[in-house]
Design a protein around this motif. Structure first.
Motif, PDB file in Angstrom:
ATOM      1  N   UNK A 167      39.058 -29.523  46.379  1.00  0.00           N
ATOM      2  CA  UNK A 167      39.296 -28.986  47.722  1.00  0.00           C
ATOM      3  C   UNK A 167      40.636 -28.241  47.817  1.00  0.00           C
ATOM      4  N   UNK A 168      41.465 -28.349  46.783  1.00  0.00           N
ATOM      5  CA  UNK A 168      42.774 -27.685  46.797  1.00  0.00           C
ATOM      6  C   UNK A 168      42.606 -26.181  46.601  1.00  0.00           C
ATOM      7  N   UNK A 169      43.522 -25.423  47.152  1.00  0.00           N
ATOM      8  CA  UNK A 169      43.514 -23.971  46.967  1.00  0.00           C
ATOM      9  C   UNK A 169      44.755 -23.557  46.183  1.00  0.00           C
ATOM     10  N   UNK A 170      44.637 -22.426  45.486  1.00  0.00           N
ATOM     11  CA  UNK A 170      45.712 -21.927  44.641  1.00  0.00           C
ATOM     12  C   UNK A 170      45.921 -20.448  44.940  1.00  0.00           C
ATOM     13  N   UNK A 171      47.184 -20.037  45.014  1.00  0.00           N
ATOM     14  CA  UNK A 171      47.503 -18.614  45.130  1.00  0.00           C
ATOM     15  C   UNK A 171      48.392 -18.223  43.958  1.00  0.00           C
ATOM     16  N   UNK A 172      48.314 -16.969  43.563  1.00  0.00           N
ATOM     17  CA  UNK A 172      49.178 -16.434  42.525  1.00  0.00           C
ATOM     18  C   UNK A 172      48.559 -16.361  41.154  1.00  0.00           C
ATOM     19  N   UNK A 173      47.409 -16.985  40.936  1.00  0.00           N
ATOM     20  CA  UNK A 173      46.755 -16.932  39.637  1.00  0.00           C
ATOM     21  C   UNK A 173      45.970 -15.632  39.517  1.00  0.00           C
ATOM     22  N   UNK A 174      45.403 -15.394  38.354  1.00  0.00           N
ATOM     23  CA  UNK A 174      44.599 -14.203  38.126  1.00  0.00           C
ATOM     24  C   UNK A 174      45.265 -13.247  37.159  1.00  0.00           C
ATOM     25  N   UNK A 175      44.804 -11.998  37.148  1.00  0.00           N
ATOM     26  CA  UNK A 175      45.307 -11.004  36.206  1.00  0.00           C
ATOM     27  C   UNK A 175      46.692 -10.513  36.610  1.00  0.00           C
ATOM     28  N   UNK A 176      47.570 -10.439  35.624  1.00  0.00           N
ATOM     29  CA  UNK A 176      48.923  -9.921  35.822  1.00  0.00           C
ATOM     30  C   UNK A 176      49.134  -8.779  34.839  1.00  0.00           C
ATOM     31  N   UNK A 177      49.460  -7.614  35.362  1.00  0.00           N
ATOM     32  CA  UNK A 177      49.672  -6.436  34.518  1.00  0.00           C
ATOM     33  C   UNK A 177      51.160  -6.305  34.251  1.00  0.00           C
ATOM     34  N   UNK A 178      51.527  -6.424  32.977  1.00  0.00           N
ATOM     35  CA  UNK A 178      52.922  -6.333  32.580  1.00  0.00           C
ATOM     36  C   UNK A 178      53.358  -4.893  32.359  1.00  0.00           C
ATOM     37  N   UNK A 179      52.436  -4.082  31.846  1.00  0.00           N
ATOM     38  CA  UNK A 179      52.791  -2.699  31.533  1.00  0.00           C
ATOM     39  C   UNK A 179      53.941  -2.674  30.551  1.00  0.00           C
ATOM     40  N   UNK A 180      54.997  -1.944  30.868  1.00  0.00           N
ATOM     41  CA  UNK A 180      56.137  -1.874  29.957  1.00  0.00           C
ATOM     42  C   UNK A 180      57.285  -2.783  30.382  1.00  0.00           C
ATOM     43  N   UNK A 181      57.021  -3.716  31.304  1.00  0.00           N
ATOM     44  CA  UNK A 181      58.050  -4.659  31.740  1.00  0.00           C
ATOM     45  C   UNK A 181      58.345  -5.668  30.629  1.00  0.00           C
ATOM     46  N   UNK A 182      59.591  -6.039  30.491  1.00  0.00           N
ATOM     47  CA  UNK A 182      59.942  -7.049  29.487  1.00  0.00           C
ATOM     48  C   UNK A 182      59.842  -8.464  30.060  1.00  0.00           C
ATOM     49  N   UNK A 183      59.782  -8.593  31.389  1.00  0.00           N
ATOM     50  CA  UNK A 183      59.600  -9.903  32.002  1.00  0.00           C
ATOM     51  C   UNK A 183      59.007  -9.747  33.390  1.00  0.00           C
ATOM     52  N   UNK A 184      58.435 -10.841  33.903  1.00  0.00           N
ATOM     53  CA  UNK A 184      57.829 -10.845  35.226  1.00  0.00           C
ATOM     54  C   UNK A 184      57.826 -12.262  35.759  1.00  0.00           C
ATOM     55  N   UNK A 185      58.204 -12.456  37.009  1.00  0.00           N
ATOM     56  CA  UNK A 185      58.117 -13.758  37.660  1.00  0.00           C
ATOM     57  C   UNK A 185      56.775 -13.860  38.365  1.00  0.00           C
ATOM     58  N   UNK A 186      56.091 -14.987  38.177  1.00  0.00           N
ATOM     59  CA  UNK A 186      54.803 -15.233  38.825  1.00  0.00           C
ATOM     60  C   UNK A 186      54.879 -16.606  39.474  1.00  0.00           C
ATOM     61  N   UNK A 187      54.642 -16.679  40.759  1.00  0.00           N
ATOM     62  CA  UNK A 187      54.629 -17.951  41.480  1.00  0.00           C
ATOM     63  C   UNK A 187      53.190 -18.399  41.687  1.00  0.00           C
ATOM     64  N   UNK A 188      52.869 -19.596  41.199  1.00  0.00           N
ATOM     65  CA  UNK A 188      51.558 -20.207  41.394  1.00  0.00           C
ATOM     66  C   UNK A 188      51.757 -21.342  42.395  1.00  0.00           C
ATOM     67  N   UNK A 189      51.073 -21.265  43.529  1.00  0.00           N
ATOM     68  CA  UNK A 189      51.237 -22.257  44.586  1.00  0.00           C
ATOM     69  C   UNK A 189      49.928 -22.995  44.793  1.00  0.00           C
ATOM     70  N   UNK A 190      49.983 -24.340  44.721  1.00  0.00           N
ATOM     71  CA  UNK A 190      48.798 -25.190  44.930  1.00  0.00           C
ATOM     72  C   UNK A 190      48.885 -25.791  46.308  1.00  0.00           C
TER      73      UNK A 190
END
Length: 76
Positions: free
Chosen positions: A53-76
């Protein structure tokens, strides 16, 4: 209509299609770094909630392209 949301905000699993977690995933963990091999331009973040029954936001496909880093927040 009443919607019963989950009070359990943990994950049973958290994976990425390319790369590895540091530290290793645990259901009690709250912060991770994922090392992605050079040349990888996108990853998908997958999860399994402890409570269906829990929901999650922030998951899925992440396109990095030419970035050397990326912050991704996954919230349950």
């Amino acid at each position: 209509n009443f919607i019963n949301k989950s009070s359990v905000n943990t994950l049973d699993s958290l994976t990425v299609t390319s790369g590895s977690f540091s530290p290793s995933f645990t259901s009690n963990g709250t912060e991770y770094t994922v090392s992605i091999p050079a040349g990888v331009e996108e990853v998908t973040v997958n999860y399994q909630t402890t409570d269906s029954a829990a929901t999650v936001t922030g998951a899925g496909k992440k396109v990095l392209g030419d970035q050397s880093s990326m912050d991704v927040d996954i919230v349950v």
